[in-house]
Write a protein that holds these residues in place. Sequence first.
Motif, mmCIF file in Angstrom:
data_model
loop_
_atom_site.group_PDB
_atom_site.id
_atom_site.type_symbol
_atom_site.label_atom_id
_atom_site.label_comp_id
_atom_site.label_asym_id
_atom_site.label_seq_id
_atom_site.Cartn_x
_atom_site.Cartn_y
_atom_site.Cartn_z
ATOM 1 N N ILE A 1 56.310 68.456 29.802
ATOM 2 C CA ILE A 1 55.671 70.198 29.735
ATOM 3 C C ILE A 1 56.204 70.045 30.956
ATOM 4 O O ILE A 1 55.327 69.759 31.660
ATOM 5 C CB ILE A 1 54.795 70.146 28.803
ATOM 6 N N TYR A 2 56.752 71.200 31.058
ATOM 7 C CA TYR A 2 57.267 71.477 32.655
ATOM 8 C C TYR A 2 56.406 73.286 32.840
ATOM 9 O O TYR A 2 56.764 73.812 31.704
ATOM 10 C CB TYR A 2 58.894 71.370 32.598
ATOM 11 N N THR A 3 55.084 73.770 32.906
ATOM 12 C CA THR A 3 55.029 74.566 33.974
ATOM 13 C C THR A 3 54.978 74.837 35.235
ATOM 14 O O THR A 3 54.323 73.879 35.967
ATOM 15 C CB THR A 3 53.543 74.931 33.154
ATOM 16 N N SER B 1 66.841 87.834 33.998
ATOM 17 C CA SER B 1 66.928 87.396 32.263
ATOM 18 C C SER B 1 67.698 86.469 32.943
ATOM 19 O O SER B 1 68.947 84.899 32.028
ATOM 20 C CB SER B 1 68.045 88.404 32.004
ATOM 21 N N ALA B 2 68.230 85.732 34.116
ATOM 22 C CA ALA B 2 68.772 84.797 35.130
ATOM 23 C C ALA B 2 68.574 83.993 35.105
ATOM 24 O O ALA B 2 69.120 82.197 34.993
ATOM 25 C CB ALA B 2 70.002 85.434 36.375
ATOM 26 N N HIS B 3 67.443 83.368 34.394
ATOM 27 C CA HIS B 3 66.251 83.052 34.472
ATOM 28 C C HIS B 3 66.403 81.650 33.686
ATOM 29 O O HIS B 3 65.111 81.249 32.893
ATOM 30 C CB HIS B 3 65.229 82.663 34.939
ATOM 31 N N ALA B 4 66.810 82.697 32.462
ATOM 32 C CA ALA B 4 66.404 83.085 30.738
ATOM 33 C C ALA B 4 67.344 80.851 30.361
ATOM 34 O O ALA B 4 68.396 81.560 30.945
ATOM 35 C CB ALA B 4 66.549 83.471 29.887
ATOM 36 N N ILE B 5 67.290 80.647 29.151
ATOM 37 C CA ILE B 5 67.567 79.986 27.884
ATOM 38 C C ILE B 5 67.793 80.464 27.096
ATOM 39 O O ILE B 5 66.584 81.077 26.530
ATOM 40 C CB ILE B 5 66.156 78.073 28.233
ATOM 41 N N GLY B 6 69.114 81.297 27.294
ATOM 42 C CA GLY B 6 69.081 81.834 25.725
ATOM 43 C C GLY B 6 68.434 82.918 25.762
ATOM 44 O O GLY B 6 68.305 84.199 27.113
ATOM 45 N N VAL C 1 62.154 67.862 26.812
ATOM 46 C CA VAL C 1 61.497 68.689 27.526
ATOM 47 C C VAL C 1 61.230 70.227 27.096
ATOM 48 O O VAL C 1 61.835 70.708 27.102
ATOM 49 C CB VAL C 1 61.594 67.766 29.084
ATOM 50 N N TRP C 2 59.778 70.491 27.706
ATOM 51 C CA TRP C 2 59.718 71.811 27.369
ATOM 52 C C TRP C 2 59.739 72.408 28.552
ATOM 53 O O TRP C 2 58.726 72.145 29.192
ATOM 54 C CB TRP C 2 58.497 72.184 26.850
ATOM 55 N N MET C 3 60.577 73.395 28.244
ATOM 56 C CA MET C 3 60.494 74.769 29.775
ATOM 57 C C MET C 3 60.177 75.661 29.617
ATOM 58 O O MET C 3 60.077 76.548 27.877
ATOM 59 C CB MET C 3 62.062 74.064 30.104
ATOM 60 N N GLU C 4 59.276 76.059 30.403
ATOM 61 C CA GLU C 4 59.393 77.202 30.399
ATOM 62 C C GLU C 4 60.619 78.204 30.368
ATOM 63 O O GLU C 4 61.023 78.187 30.954
ATOM 64 C CB GLU C 4 58.524 77.581 31.931
ATOM 65 N N ASN C 5 60.076 79.703 29.793
ATOM 66 C CA ASN C 5 61.608 80.210 29.367
ATOM 67 C C ASN C 5 61.078 81.741 29.662
ATOM 68 O O ASN C 5 60.579 82.204 28.483
ATOM 69 C CB ASN C 5 61.719 80.428 27.922
ATOM 70 N N LEU D 1 66.392 70.318 26.449
ATOM 71 C CA LEU D 1 65.399 71.506 27.304
ATOM 72 C C LEU D 1 65.184 71.955 25.376
ATOM 73 O O LEU D 1 66.115 71.972 25.058
ATOM 74 C CB LEU D 1 65.924 72.008 27.959
ATOM 75 N N GLU D 2 64.362 72.185 25.194
ATOM 76 C CA GLU D 2 63.485 73.360 24.101
ATOM 77 C C GLU D 2 63.007 74.293 24.840
ATOM 78 O O GLU D 2 61.676 73.699 26.335
ATOM 79 C CB GLU D 2 62.608 72.844 23.606
ATOM 80 N N ALA D 3 63.388 75.570 24.865
ATOM 81 C CA ALA D 3 62.751 76.991 25.681
ATOM 82 C C ALA D 3 61.376 77.217 24.939
ATOM 83 O O ALA D 3 61.436 77.680 23.751
ATOM 84 C CB ALA D 3 64.224 78.101 25.738
ATOM 85 N N ILE D 4 59.945 76.867 25.801
ATOM 86 C CA ILE D 4 59.195 77.919 25.420
ATOM 87 C C ILE D 4 58.682 79.737 26.303
ATOM 88 O O ILE D 4 58.271 79.223 27.385
ATOM 89 C CB ILE D 4 57.393 76.988 25.531
#
Length: 489
Positions: free
Chosen positions: A255-257, A443-448, A209-213, A230-233
């Motif tokens: 794809i989540y958006t 930044s606390a909402h970030a994946i990486g 699943v693509w996740m907004e980052n 999860l793949e961060a986009i």
Amino acid sequence: MDYALLISAFTSQHGHRAWPRQRLLHECLRSAIRDGTLAAGTRLVATRALATELGVARNTVLYAYEQLASEGFVTTDKRGTIVASIVPEQGRQRTPVPQAGLSKRAQNLRRLHASASVASAFVPGVPDLDSFPLALWRRMLDRAWRAIESRQLNYGNPAGDASLREAIADHLRASRGVVCDASQVFITDGSQSSLELCARACADDGETVWMENPGYGGAIAAFRSAGLKLEAIAVDEEGIAPQASDWKRRKPRLIYTTPSHQYPVGTVLSLQRRMALIDGARAAGALIIEDDYDSEFRHDGPPLSAMQGLAPDAPVLYCGTFSKTMYPGLRIGFLVVPPELAGPMATMRAQSANSGRTAEQLALAEFLRSGQFALHLRRMRRLYGQRRDVLVEALHKHLGKIAEVHGASAGMHLSLRFRDQRISDIDINQRAREEGIIVNALSAHAIGETGWNGLMLGYAQVPAEQIEGLVKRLAAIIHLAAFTANRKP
């Protein structure tokens, strides 16, 4: 206290089934007092009543109580037999449950951000509850309860009440450009429930699943709990920005958006990006989850149509909620699926979920049909727009040199992005909280890693006359953090 259950549990644990009944009862009660199950001050059941409950002679109970009294575990007064104050055995040396007792998905859950249940500035996601037409809503609920028949007290249609599904479909066609009929609409317990349903119904364990980052933590939790990869986009000023290499090397299933108002940054996904995402999803055989959580509140320019209706047969699962437009405690959301998925989704819901809250669903259908929902939205859009204007002006005035505002054109929150990446938004979050101001760190909402360093500010529930004072206090914290960051070598 169910004493029969207490004895059964004690017997199963200690295996003393051969003991005489009077000893078994005595040992069981003593153990319950020592470990705190029977707390100090608890009045034990009268001997005659307990004997009847357990099907034993009264003398059996009398013996147990007398033994406990002689050992100092209970006292007797005019109120009866009372548990004495002693330190529970487990309280003396409590061994914590090891983390290994949790599943990996529970151990990997991210720390919660500020909850929408907290009534404080600037908590995001909280509507102005004082402005909700509560008296009108009470009348609609009352009419719904008067109309309900006894058979409707049972579980309802797992897809939701038919009248509410029809009313939502009509509303979405008129206000959001969604192409659907009632058969495609499924009532859920809110956005989180919709996301969990999408993840489990439309992807298998291990699929991507693509996740907004940066992105919405609730979506991350839903996808992880479903066993998805999860793949961060990255997100930029035009929203989610997948590259050509992403489509080739990280082919998604979902794809989540949040295109209408990106969470948490607040950017709006451009039309070009929307169409490219739809085309890419079609080519990849993927489904887009469009979370339209607060799109009803558009402050600048005309309302934006949902992605779902931009192209014929768009591969989009459209999620919405009434938590932002009405009130969070309502716990009603909805999911619109493509026509070919309506049948399988109905089957899945029938096997995994039961519908309830019939009165609330009927009242909400009337709220939509009567035009009161649209009227409420217009009032709130005007009110939130005024508060947004005051907040933006105050932020430019007090923080314009060290931060820039993003995502103010829609929704109930905006973001403040620091120009200096050395400023720690996590530290500011903590310091502001100590001052009674709640702001989420981007930044606390970030994946990486992401390039977004700043704060998320919800303004819908903050009276306009309080905003500048709050911003001044927040600005003092941020300026101090910037000064400290500049002094570091």
